[in-house]
Design a protein around this motif. Structure first.
Motif: not given
Length: 473
Positions: A116-132
């Motif tokens: 579950a922690v990695f799933v959370l990291i995936v959400f954050v990483a995708a959010g950062l990529f979309a932000l960038g």
């Protein structure tokens, strides 16, 4: 305007029904292509073209009809949107070429997170990529091939792992100052990027916190297996590309124009990409070996947004015809008479009309272009809502249901990338219906409805109105 000061209206044969012809042709074509899963900004060109052509034969003054279409194309709001898209498109290409994907994978894998922690990291990483990068579709296409198999072998629930990528794309699309939806919503409402980003931040972060909770509670349950193949796709130097994102956000929040902010971000991304060794100067611009070959990332970035730009011009032309023919004014008067009597109802109407426009159309920025200047702006102005508030309601609304329906471009691209990555690694992909559970989009819908009903985060165009109305709607 006529000489005596009254409004001059574009007259069409058939009255209201004749005036609705361009709208029916446009929306009908968009829905048809979307349902057939053939939607996209370039396929949509024909719909806009046919709408303008069809309306001409109902215009009593053909010359004035053509002038109205050109006034829409030359609208100053559209010019700002198009210019911003040009620089945002190049910025996204530079970020990807600079190794942002590999950097985000490295950040996720090096934490040692599992389940579950990695799933959370995936959400954050995708959010950062979309932000960038400012692209939700690009986020899903770029990250799914690496993050989905990585999470699968680290014990994540496959369905929530896949939707974490889609949710992150929605989050970044919702909040990024370089996103096409942010640019369109801000400039169709006459809002500054600083006000939009600052006032949208609480809405997006509350929805993001709800999504994070769901991912942490239900994101685990899989079997942990080693996957050395992904180690080769990690590169810590790519994480430095996030500095370029910070430059854009900081510049926009300081009150600088979005074009200026994007130029600073482009330069920063290019410098970091060259310094970290992920791109050469010749990759940014060089004389090609033969005619017809790209000159580099600048040309590629501009080419990537040409489809959206041309469709935006056609949408603006059709919208101007609808406005000058009085169709939109009649719709507004009907709504004001029977539906909208308070600021709360006005905000709920803005949310509703934006979502309705986004459901049949497979691209969300065109949906905003369709309703933003013609419906959302006059409704909001009547109740003195601040431009940033109108923009935020519209942008948040278009990032809700849009990201769960399978005929929309981003969902189709997301699922295609998930299936392709699953096949490459011999693992099982979840069904496309997993998109229906997109935690961020549902959380965002709940947040904006709560905001509209209670008045939380509501801002007025002047302080006197805010003190008079308070949060009562």
């Amino acid at each position: 305007m006529t000489e005596n000061g009254t409004e001059k209206r574009l007259e069409l044969y058939g009255g209201v029904w004749g005036g609705l012809v361009p709208l029916v042709v446009l929306v009908g074509g968009l829905i048809w292509l979307s349902v057939e899963e053939m939607g996209g900004t370039k396929p949509f060109w024909a719909c806009g073209w046919m709408a303008i052509v069809a309306g001409l034969f109902f215009a009593k003054d053909k010359h004035e009809y053509c002038r109205a279409a050109m006034r829409g194309i030359g609208d100053k709001t559209g010019i700002v949107i198009i210019t911003a898209w040009l620089f945002a498109g190049v910025f996204g290409k530079l970020m990807v070429s600079g190794g942002l994907v590999k950097g985000l994978l490295w950040l996720g894998m090096m934490t040692g997170a599992q389940g579950a922690v990695f799933v959370l990291i995936v959400f954050v990483a995708a959010g950062l990529f979309a932000l960038g990068t400012g692209t939700s579709t690009g986020t899903c296409i770029a990250l799914s091939p690496v993050l989905f198999p990585a999470g699968y072998y680290l014990g994540a629930d496959p369905a929530l792992l896949a939707t974490a990528i889609l949710s992150g794309a929605a989050f970044g699309d919702n909040l990024a100052p370089i996103s096409d939806t942010t640019i369109v919503s801000a400039y169709t409402q006459g809002a500054t990027m600083r006000d939009v980003v600052r006032s949208r931040f609480p809405l997006a972060m509350v929805a993001g916190a709800i999504a994070c909770t769901i991912f942490l509670l239900f994101g685990g349950g899989g079997t942990i297996k080693p996957l050395p193949e992904l180690q080769a796709q990690m590169d810590p130097s790519g994480a430095f590309m996030l500095i370029a994102l910070l430059v854009v956000v900081a510049s926009a929040l300081s009150g600088r124009h979005i074009i200026e902010s994007l130029i600073y971000g482009n330069i920063t991304a290019a410098v970091i990409g060259v310094l970290n060794g992920n791109m050469a100067l010749s990759a940014i611009f060089s004389i090609p070996a033969k005619r017809g070959v790209s000159t580099g990332l600048i040309q590629d970035g501009i080419s990537g947004v040409v489809g959206a730009i041309i469709f935006a011009l056609l949408i603006l032309a059709v919208t101007q015809i609808l406005v000058e023919s009085g169709i939109m004014n009649r719709i507004l008067k009907f709504a004001e008479k029977f539906i909208i009597n308070t600021v709360r109802q006005a905000e709920l109407s803005i949310i509703g009309v934006t979502i309705l426009a986004s459901i049949p159309i497979s691209a969300n920025a065109p949906a905003e272009l369709l309703v933003g200047p013609s419906l959302v702006k006059p409704i909001g102005e009547k109740f003195n809502l601040a431009p940033a508030r109108r923009a935020n309601l519209m942008d948040c609304a278009v990032c809700t249901i849009f990201f769960i329906l399978p005929w929309h471009i981003v969902v189709a691209a997301w699922y295609a990338a998930i299936v392709a990555s699953a096949e490459s690694f011999g693992i099982t992909a979840p069904p496309i219906s997993a998109a229906l559970y997109n935690p961020y989009s549902w959380a965002l819908l709940a947040v904006i409805l709560f905001s509209a009903i209670t008045g939380w985060n509501r801002k007025y165009a002047d302080k006197q109105t805010a003190q008079t109305n308070g949060f009562e709607g």
